[in-house]
Design an enzyme around this catalytic site. Structure first.
Site, short mmCIF file in Angstrom:
data_model
loop_
_atom_site.label_atom_id
_atom_site.label_comp_id
_atom_site.label_asym_id
_atom_site.label_seq_id
_atom_site.Cartn_x
_atom_site.Cartn_y
_atom_site.Cartn_z
N GLY A 99 3.69 9.93 -44.29
CA GLY A 99 2.26 10.19 -44.16
C GLY A 99 1.88 11.16 -45.24
O GLY A 99 2.18 10.94 -46.41
N GLU A 100 1.29 12.26 -44.85
CA GLU A 100 0.92 13.29 -45.81
C GLU A 100 1.39 14.63 -45.25
O GLU A 100 0.88 15.10 -44.24
CB GLU A 100 -0.60 13.25 -46.03
CG GLU A 100 -1.14 14.36 -46.91
CD GLU A 100 -0.32 14.61 -48.17
OE1 GLU A 100 -0.09 13.65 -48.95
OE2 GLU A 100 0.11 15.75 -48.38
N SER A 101 2.39 15.20 -45.92
CA SER A 101 3.06 16.38 -45.36
C SER A 101 2.11 17.57 -45.21
O SER A 101 2.24 18.34 -44.26
CB SER A 101 4.25 16.75 -46.24
OG SER A 101 3.85 16.98 -47.57
N CYS A 146 10.24 10.40 -45.93
CA CYS A 146 9.19 10.68 -46.89
C CYS A 146 8.47 11.99 -46.54
O CYS A 146 9.08 13.05 -46.67
CB CYS A 146 8.26 9.47 -47.00
SG CYS A 146 7.36 9.44 -48.56
N ARG A 201 7.49 17.17 -53.87
CA ARG A 201 6.50 16.17 -53.44
C ARG A 201 6.07 15.31 -54.64
O ARG A 201 6.04 15.79 -55.76
CB ARG A 201 5.25 16.84 -52.89
CG ARG A 201 5.40 17.45 -51.53
CD ARG A 201 4.13 18.17 -51.12
NE ARG A 201 3.03 17.27 -50.85
CZ ARG A 201 1.81 17.39 -51.37
NH1 ARG A 201 1.53 18.36 -52.21
NH2 ARG A 201 0.87 16.54 -51.05
N ILE A 246 6.90 5.31 -51.59
CA ILE A 246 5.44 5.39 -51.67
C ILE A 246 5.05 6.86 -51.87
O ILE A 246 5.21 7.67 -50.95
CB ILE A 246 4.77 4.84 -50.39
CG1 ILE A 246 5.22 3.39 -50.13
CG2 ILE A 246 3.24 4.93 -50.51
CD1 ILE A 246 4.86 2.87 -48.76
N ARG A 247 4.55 7.19 -53.07
CA ARG A 247 4.25 8.60 -53.40
C ARG A 247 5.36 9.51 -52.85
O ARG A 247 5.12 10.49 -52.16
CB ARG A 247 2.89 9.03 -52.85
CG ARG A 247 1.75 8.51 -53.70
CD ARG A 247 0.40 8.97 -53.21
NE ARG A 247 -0.08 8.17 -52.09
CZ ARG A 247 -0.53 6.92 -52.20
NH1 ARG A 247 -0.57 6.34 -53.38
NH2 ARG A 247 -0.94 6.27 -51.15
N HIS A 272 11.13 4.46 -47.02
CA HIS A 272 10.57 4.04 -45.72
C HIS A 272 11.35 2.88 -45.10
O HIS A 272 10.89 1.74 -45.15
CB HIS A 272 9.12 3.58 -45.92
CG HIS A 272 8.17 4.68 -46.23
ND1 HIS A 272 7.49 5.38 -45.26
CD2 HIS A 272 7.79 5.21 -47.41
CE1 HIS A 272 6.72 6.29 -45.82
NE2 HIS A 272 6.88 6.21 -47.13
N GLU A 330 11.43 1.97 -42.16
CA GLU A 330 10.66 1.34 -41.07
C GLU A 330 9.81 0.18 -41.58
O GLU A 330 9.21 -0.53 -40.80
CB GLU A 330 9.78 2.40 -40.38
CG GLU A 330 8.53 2.85 -41.11
CD GLU A 330 8.81 3.82 -42.27
OE1 GLU A 330 9.99 4.07 -42.59
OE2 GLU A 330 7.82 4.32 -42.85
N1 GLN Z 1 3.14 12.22 -50.84
C1 GLN Z 1 3.22 12.41 -49.43
C2 GLN Z 1 3.36 13.89 -49.08
O1 GLN Z 1 3.37 14.72 -49.89
C3 GLN Z 1 4.37 11.64 -48.82
C4 GLN Z 1 4.13 10.16 -48.93
C5 GLN Z 1 4.73 9.35 -47.82
O2 GLN Z 1 5.11 9.87 -46.76
N2 GLN Z 1 4.77 8.05 -48.02
O3 GLN Z 1 3.48 14.22 -47.94
#
Ligand code: GLN
Length: 199
Positions: free
Chosen positions: A52-54, A84, A113, A142-143, A179, A181
């Site tokens: 997600g987004e940390s 992630c 990150r 993914i990112r 990921h 999942e």
């Molecule tokens: N870039 C996201 C972060 O800094 C992580 C991306 C992801 O969980 N797919 O949290």
């Protein structure tokens, strides 16, 4: 419960792709529940922290009073698997975090990150993971973060062709930059569930 045939495992459900992890864990026969509150955390014998987004997950976990109970669970030896953003949440040191970003910590790592930059937001590759055996694991990034420093207490489980570490383990903790999942390859979730049963 720890020790029973089907321990209850949680997926941190503040933000991110927690539904996909719950689906994989249930497919593997686990009793998987979303964890948004301390009472739910108290019911589980292991926890997945999803992607997600940390920075958002960090803020929400502190706002909802979950950060301190999560840190206590990690310290007490509860198995926790971070993917992630979840791996970023577990790292002792976060590089390139937003201002004020904190992690739960516990994993003796420095994680950067968004390590692949904006030209390469996402990519897929096959990874050799000796701990999982053959075949190589198809991995979706993914990112994604990378593990920049693996501390003395942690072990690298997989690296990219250029040597950058993307899967790690330390006692009760497991982490992947990618990921599992999303690909139907459930071996990391099985590895995590084996840790929960052994705990
Ligand atoms: N870039 C996201 C972060 O800094 C992580 C991306 C992801 O969980 N797919 O949290």
């Amino acid at each position: 419960m720890a020790g029973s045939a089907t321990p209850t495992v949680g997926v941190l459900a503040l933000q991110g792709d927690f539904r996909e992890h719950i689906a994989v864990l249930r497919q593997l026969g686990a009793d998987a529940i979303p964890v948004k509150r301390v009472e739910e955390l108290e019911r589980v014998a292991g926890l997945v922290i999803p992607g997600g987004e940390s920075s958002v997950m960090d803020k929400l976990s502190r706002m909802f009073g979950l950060a301190e109970p999560l840190k206590a669970a990690i310290t007490s030896g509860m198995p926790v698997y971070g993917t992630c953003a979840g791996l970023i949440m577990l790292a002792d040191t976060v590089l390139d975090g937003i201002v004020g970003q904190q992690s739960l910590g516990g994993f003796d790592l420095a994680v950067r990150r968004n390590a692949f930059g904006s030209q390469l937001d996402s990519f897929e590759t096959d990874l050799e993971v000796a701990a999982l055996g053959d075949p190589p694991m198809h991995a979706v990034f993914i990112r994604a973060p990378v593990v920049e420093t693996v501390g003395a207490r942690a072990t690298a489980l997989a690296s990219l062709a250029d040597g950058r570490v993307v899967a790690v383990e330390q006692d009760n903790l497991l982490g992947t930059s990618f990921h599992p999942e999303m690909t139907g390859d459930t071996r990391f979730h099985q590895y995590f569930l084996a840790k929960v049963k052994a705990a």
